[in-house]
Design a protein around this motif. Sequence first.
Motif, short mmCIF file in Angstrom:
data_model
loop_
_atom_site.label_atom_id
_atom_site.label_comp_id
_atom_site.label_asym_id
_atom_site.label_seq_id
_atom_site.Cartn_x
_atom_site.Cartn_y
_atom_site.Cartn_z
N GLN A 138 -3.38 -0.41 -2.81
CA GLN A 138 -2.08 -0.25 -3.45
C GLN A 138 -0.97 -0.25 -2.41
O GLN A 138 0.10 -0.82 -2.62
CB GLN A 138 -2.05 1.05 -4.26
CG GLN A 138 -2.89 0.98 -5.53
CD GLN A 138 -2.89 2.29 -6.28
OE1 GLN A 138 -3.01 3.36 -5.68
NE2 GLN A 138 -2.76 2.23 -7.59
N GLU A 139 -1.23 0.37 -1.26
CA GLU A 139 -0.25 0.38 -0.18
C GLU A 139 -0.04 -1.03 0.36
O GLU A 139 1.08 -1.43 0.68
CB GLU A 139 -0.72 1.32 0.94
CG GLU A 139 0.22 1.42 2.13
CD GLU A 139 1.56 2.05 1.79
OE1 GLU A 139 2.48 1.97 2.63
OE2 GLU A 139 1.69 2.63 0.68
N TYR A 194 -0.33 -3.85 -1.29
CA TYR A 194 0.49 -4.59 -2.24
C TYR A 194 1.94 -4.11 -2.22
O TYR A 194 2.85 -4.90 -2.42
CB TYR A 194 -0.10 -4.49 -3.65
CG TYR A 194 -1.24 -5.44 -3.88
CD1 TYR A 194 -1.03 -6.81 -3.98
CD2 TYR A 194 -2.55 -4.98 -3.98
CE1 TYR A 194 -2.07 -7.69 -4.18
CE2 TYR A 194 -3.60 -5.86 -4.18
CZ TYR A 194 -3.35 -7.22 -4.28
OH TYR A 194 -4.40 -8.08 -4.46
N ARG A 195 2.14 -2.81 -1.98
CA ARG A 195 3.50 -2.30 -1.90
C ARG A 195 4.23 -2.91 -0.71
O ARG A 195 5.38 -3.35 -0.82
CB ARG A 195 3.49 -0.77 -1.77
CG ARG A 195 4.89 -0.14 -1.79
CD ARG A 195 4.83 1.34 -1.46
NE ARG A 195 4.41 1.55 -0.08
CZ ARG A 195 5.21 1.40 0.97
NH1 ARG A 195 6.48 1.01 0.81
NH2 ARG A 195 4.76 1.61 2.20
N ILE A 196 3.56 -2.98 0.43
CA ILE A 196 4.16 -3.58 1.63
C ILE A 196 4.43 -5.06 1.41
O ILE A 196 5.48 -5.58 1.81
CB ILE A 196 3.21 -3.37 2.84
CG1 ILE A 196 3.11 -1.88 3.18
CG2 ILE A 196 3.71 -4.16 4.05
CD1 ILE A 196 2.07 -1.57 4.24
N THR A 197 3.47 -5.73 0.78
CA THR A 197 3.64 -7.16 0.48
C THR A 197 4.84 -7.39 -0.42
O THR A 197 5.64 -8.30 -0.20
CB THR A 197 2.38 -7.72 -0.18
OG1 THR A 197 1.25 -7.53 0.69
CG2 THR A 197 2.54 -9.20 -0.47
N ALA A 198 4.98 -6.54 -1.44
CA ALA A 198 6.10 -6.68 -2.38
C ALA A 198 7.44 -6.47 -1.67
O ALA A 198 8.42 -7.18 -1.92
CB ALA A 198 5.95 -5.67 -3.52
N GLU A 199 7.49 -5.50 -0.76
CA GLU A 199 8.73 -5.24 -0.01
C GLU A 199 9.07 -6.42 0.88
O GLU A 199 10.24 -6.81 1.00
CB GLU A 199 8.57 -3.97 0.84
CG GLU A 199 8.54 -2.69 0.01
CD GLU A 199 8.43 -1.45 0.87
OE1 GLU A 199 8.27 -1.61 2.11
OE2 GLU A 199 8.48 -0.33 0.32
N ILE A 214 -1.35 -2.64 -8.69
CA ILE A 214 0.11 -2.48 -8.80
C ILE A 214 0.50 -1.80 -10.10
O ILE A 214 1.69 -1.73 -10.45
CB ILE A 214 0.84 -3.83 -8.67
CG1 ILE A 214 0.47 -4.78 -9.82
CG2 ILE A 214 0.55 -4.47 -7.32
CD1 ILE A 214 1.26 -6.09 -9.79
#
Length: 223
Positions: free
Chosen positions: A3-4, A6-11, A189
């Motif tokens: 999840q982290e 994907y969060r970094i990727t999204a940012e 996500i």
Amino acid sequence: AIQELYRITAEYMKMNPNSEGVSSMCSSLHALFGKEDATTTTDTTTRAITKIMEELGMKNVTRRYAVIHSRSLEGFGYRFMQRAHQIFGVDAKVGREYPATLLTHILNSSGLGNDGVSSPSILMITDGNSPEVVQDLSSHPIIGPNFQVLPKSISTVSGDMMLAIMADVFVGNPVSTFSQYIAQARYAIGKGNSYLFARKKSAGDGGGDVGTDGNGEYGEDQW
């Protein structure tokens, strides 16, 4: 941890929307919806998207949409699905045939059914080796008017993957690693409504067996 990631990727994607990697991963989304956020879409952008859709031979795609992943598995599909039936109890035909009765049930239960006011788009990403599935869904009175196959001209592995990850509803094949990855990414996500494992309701469950005539209902398990 995932999840982290994907969060970094999204940012990163938000900070670098025009980078080569982001453009590649979002190619299908950009082709169907443009690069602008829905809240800032202009009339000019809308007209440009409409023109692109006409050139692709497609109807405009709604902001809320479902994606179906159809995979033939190079001739091994039947054997793989039979194995999945033995291990997980899934119906051996659903992941290859995608019956309209099942899709209608899933869309309605997910709040994406045709309510007479809105008609959410239903997109299929496919290897192109199951034309009979496309024909059956295209001709169905409920699914057909909203159903479209993503054209090969804008279909890429990464673009199709992101299109499916961001969909409101995803229906995939339980023995396809591509479908499994999409479902896992959606789970990471926080997106629900991912359906890979389907099985027929037995008479004891209150549902009939679904035959070739389409009578009865399919039950489904959410990922």
